[in-house]
Design an enzyme around this catalytic site. Structure first.
Site, PDB file in Angstrom:
ATOM      1  N   LYS A  54      -9.803  -1.207  10.476  1.00 12.14           N
ATOM      2  CA  LYS A  54      -9.849  -2.411   9.638  1.00 12.14           C
ATOM      3  C   LYS A  54     -10.010  -3.669  10.487  1.00 12.14           C
ATOM      4  O   LYS A  54      -9.924  -4.789   9.995  1.00 12.14           O
ATOM      5  CB  LYS A  54      -8.586  -2.491   8.777  1.00 12.14           C
ATOM      6  CG  LYS A  54      -8.521  -1.365   7.733  1.00 12.14           C
ATOM      7  CD  LYS A  54      -7.378  -1.542   6.801  1.00 12.14           C
ATOM      8  CE  LYS A  54      -7.038  -0.275   6.051  1.00 12.14           C
ATOM      9  NZ  LYS A  54      -7.924   0.019   4.919  1.00 12.14           N
ATOM     10  N   HIS A  58       0.875  -1.181   0.000  1.00  9.75           N
ATOM     11  CA  HIS A  58       0.000   0.000   0.000  1.00  9.75           C
ATOM     12  C   HIS A  58       0.909   1.227   0.000  1.00  9.75           C
ATOM     13  O   HIS A  58       2.024   1.176   0.519  1.00  9.75           O
ATOM     14  CB  HIS A  58      -0.830  -0.046   1.285  1.00  9.75           C
ATOM     15  CG  HIS A  58      -1.920   0.977   1.378  1.00  9.75           C
ATOM     16  ND1 HIS A  58      -1.686   2.268   1.763  1.00  9.75           N
ATOM     17  CD2 HIS A  58      -3.257   0.889   1.153  1.00  9.75           C
ATOM     18  CE1 HIS A  58      -2.831   2.936   1.778  1.00  9.75           C
ATOM     19  NE2 HIS A  58      -3.803   2.122   1.409  1.00  9.75           N
ATOM     20  N   GLN A  80      -4.144  -5.321   6.652  1.00 14.87           N
ATOM     21  CA  GLN A  80      -5.131  -6.259   6.092  1.00 14.87           C
ATOM     22  C   GLN A  80      -5.046  -7.638   6.743  1.00 14.87           C
ATOM     23  O   GLN A  80      -5.809  -8.520   6.399  1.00 14.87           O
ATOM     24  CB  GLN A  80      -4.925  -6.401   4.577  1.00 14.87           C
ATOM     25  CG  GLN A  80      -5.198  -5.150   3.786  1.00 14.87           C
ATOM     26  CD  GLN A  80      -6.661  -4.748   3.791  1.00 14.87           C
ATOM     27  OE1 GLN A  80      -7.549  -5.556   4.049  1.00 14.87           O
ATOM     28  NE2 GLN A  80      -6.921  -3.481   3.532  1.00 14.87           N
ATOM     29  N   ASP A 140       3.444  -4.429   7.625  1.00 15.75           N
ATOM     30  CA  ASP A 140       2.166  -3.721   7.563  1.00 15.75           C
ATOM     31  C   ASP A 140       1.054  -4.760   7.740  1.00 15.75           C
ATOM     32  O   ASP A 140       0.763  -5.536   6.826  1.00 15.75           O
ATOM     33  CB  ASP A 140       2.068  -3.017   6.204  1.00 15.75           C
ATOM     34  CG  ASP A 140       0.682  -2.456   5.946  1.00 15.75           C
ATOM     35  OD1 ASP A 140      -0.222  -2.670   6.768  1.00 15.75           O
ATOM     36  OD2 ASP A 140       0.503  -1.803   4.896  1.00 15.75           O
ATOM     37  N   CYS A 183      -4.824   2.493  -3.659  1.00 17.86           N
ATOM     38  CA  CYS A 183      -3.608   3.022  -2.999  1.00 17.86           C
ATOM     39  C   CYS A 183      -2.463   2.023  -3.100  1.00 17.86           C
ATOM     40  O   CYS A 183      -1.669   1.883  -2.161  1.00 17.86           O
ATOM     41  CB  CYS A 183      -3.874   3.377  -1.540  1.00 17.86           C
ATOM     42  SG  CYS A 183      -5.128   4.610  -1.339  1.00 17.86           S
TER      43      CYS A 183
HETATM   44  N1  PLP Z   1      -1.754  -0.872   4.481  1.00 18.77           N
HETATM   45  C1  PLP Z   1      -2.693  -1.593   3.873  1.00 18.77           C
HETATM   46  C2  PLP Z   1      -2.351  -2.978   3.383  1.00 18.77           C
HETATM   47  C3  PLP Z   1      -3.964  -1.073   3.669  1.00 18.77           C
HETATM   48  O1  PLP Z   1      -4.892  -1.799   3.061  1.00 18.77           O
HETATM   49  C4  PLP Z   1      -4.244   0.236   4.149  1.00 18.77           C
HETATM   50  C5  PLP Z   1      -5.574   0.841   3.920  1.00 18.77           C
HETATM   51  O2  PLP Z   1      -6.289   0.472   3.024  1.00 18.77           O
HETATM   52  C6  PLP Z   1      -3.231   0.943   4.790  1.00 18.77           C
HETATM   53  C7  PLP Z   1      -2.006   0.354   4.942  1.00 18.77           C
HETATM   54  C8  PLP Z   1      -3.452   2.320   5.310  1.00 18.77           C
HETATM   55  O3  PLP Z   1      -4.306   2.288   6.396  1.00 18.77           O
HETATM   56  P1  PLP Z   1      -4.780   3.645   7.082  1.00 18.77           P
HETATM   57  O4  PLP Z   1      -5.333   4.502   5.987  1.00 18.77           O
HETATM   58  O5  PLP Z   1      -5.802   3.204   8.066  1.00 18.77           O
HETATM   59  O6  PLP Z   1      -3.591   4.269   7.722  1.00 18.77           O
END
Ligand code: PLP
Length: 450
Positions: free
Chosen positions: A271, A168, A248, A245, A409
């Site tokens: 999430k 992401h 998900q 990260d 994203c």
């Molecule tokens: N990492 C992953 C794999 C995501 O799917 C997302 C959001 O869709 C993020 C990071 C970013 O999360 P946040 O916008 O809650 O900081």
């Protein structure tokens, strides 16, 4: 109810109008071909009661565009159980107070709720040390914190940061920012055609200049779950740190940072059935303790004078200012809710549903699934031949079915497949066979009308 070959019998839904006409009258739509191995049952081995879970999520019982909501946008955000809504409401209605500062009863109560939230996050991630849990706004802020604090202190000219091509943007752009400042270099870990990370390329990329590996625990576009523990062990051989990260991952399967040996692990509350605006950064104690503050202000100091300022111990040193107290109340409630479920059974339910969805999606003419890695989570990104992904999402929305369309994203991940945009249906533990049936029937309808 199952078919003779053990395939779960989809709840009968009227054939889409166009197909019903073609078939000479109303009948019910059933899958004809399966490319994926069908599950034998939709009930998880220990009997995950999806209907009982669904009763806890009020939003699942509303209508959108005159149809019962089918929420398949869990990758973007998950719905909240009433226990979370009540915890947030209770905080504002009865317990509003700042934390850590007051000598009065409500401040103590709020502080207790706040620190219980930290304890719940520590339990979720498998650490016993609550000092390793830093509250942040979400995954994005967690990665920025590490990049700006650890990165600024540890990266130098020519150092390398390996970032998987599945990331992401929030696990790439913060590294680009700090790399530009420190004159370090970003090197992508490429994807294989099925959406796995190329492990041979990864081994070749690792070297004496590698300082950090930025790795998703589950891709928000491909559903891929990389072998994080193995990749981390390899990185450690080169003395590199690993940031995972988990945005998900955490809602889909149990996570243990100790087993993974991750140096940093980030996730977003929203999430995992908790409110927006609250998230967690896990960091190994010795790393967090060595990191300079990244923001200054209240809550993070020990003593302040014009001559010298000293800082509070971790995690507070990295939590400047008033935190999202109601968010932590909600996060604690969400994590306790999850801990109250049989997580293995919930994961098995999601796995079975994902296999079921993959089988049914394969029956939709012109549907191309992006990513096919074994062990994937229920993130199903697809193209429908001849229809723009945004139009697909719009048509589904007319039937009350929420999916996402766009670049998610994760532009480099889509670019690896020659794409700029795709539609995505993403599952959570409260989704059902009926949700999948609704999606697939609607996709058949869109294709028939095209
Ligand atoms: N990492 C992953 C794999 C995501 O799917 C997302 C959001 O869709 C993020 C990071 C970013 O999360 P946040 O916008 O809650 O900081």
């Amino acid at each position: 109810m199952t078919t003779p070959d053990g395939f779960p019998q989809p709840t009968p839904r009227p054939l889409p109008a166009a197909l019903a006409h073609a078939a000479g009258g109303p009948r019910y739509w059933l899958p004809q071909q399966q490319s994926a191995q069908p599950p034998t049952s939709t009930t998880a081995p220990s009997g995950f009661d999806v209907e009982a879970v669904r009763r806890d999520f009020p939003q699942l019982h509303r209508e959108v565009n005159g149809r019962p909501l089918v929420w398949l946008d869990n990758g973007a955000t998950t719905l909240k159980p009433r226990q979370v809504v009540e915890a947030v409401s209770e905080h504002y209605a009865r317990e509003t107070s700042n934390v850590h500062r007051g000598a009065h009863t409500l401040a103590k109560q709020a502080t207790q709720v706040y620190e219980e939230g930290r304890q719940a996050a520590a339990e979720l991630l498998g650490t016993r040390d609550e000092g390793e849990i830093v509250f942040v706004r979400g995954t994005t802020e967690a990665v920025n914190l590490v990049a700006q604090s650890w990165g600024r202190a540890n990266l130098g000219v020519g150092d390398e940061i390996l970032v998987s091509a599945a990331e992401h943007h929030s696990n790439l752009v913060p590294w680009q920012l700090i790399a530009a400042e420190r004159r370090a270099r970003i090197r992508p870990i490429p994807l294989l055609p099925d959406g796995r990370l190329d492990q041979d390329a990864y081994r070749d990329l690792l070297g004496s200049r590698t300082r950090l590996v930025a790795l998703t625990h589950a891709s928000n576009v491909l559903g891929t779950v990389p072998p994080v523990a193995e990749m981390t062990a390899l990185a450690h051989r080169y003395g590199a740190k690993v940031l995972v990260d988990g945005a998900q991952a955490v809602s889909h399967f149990p996570v243990d940072v100790t087993e993974l040996d991750a140096d940093f692990y980030a996730f977003s509350g929203h999430k995992i059935f908790a409110p927006t605006g609250i998230g967690v950064l896990f960091g190994k104690r010795e790393l967090l303790e060595a990191m300079p503050p990244w923001q200054g202000g209240g809550n993070m100091i020990d003593s302040v004078s014009f001559g010298e300022t000293t800082y509070a111990p971790i995690p507070h040193r990295l939590e400047a200012g008033t935190g999202h107290i109601a968010g932590v109340a909600g996060l604690g409630a969400a994590l306790r809710y999850l801990a109250g479920l049989d997580r293995e059974a919930a994961t098995a339910h999601e796995e079975q549903l994902t296999a079921y969805a993959l089988g049914l999606l394969a029956t939709v003419p012109g549907l191309q699934l992006i990513g096919d890695a074994p062990g994937r989570i229920g993130v199903l990104t697809f193209l429908l031949a001849g229809t723009d992904p945004m139009a697909v999402a719009g048509a589904l929305d007319q039937q009350g079915i929420a999916v996402r369309a766009g670049h998610h994203c994760a532009q480099p991940a889509l670019a690896a497949f020659g794409l700029q945009s795709a539609a995505r249906a993403s599952l959570a533990l409260y989704n059902t066979v009926q949700d999948v049936d609704a999606l697939v029937a609607a996709l058949h309808e869109i294709q028939a009308a095209a």
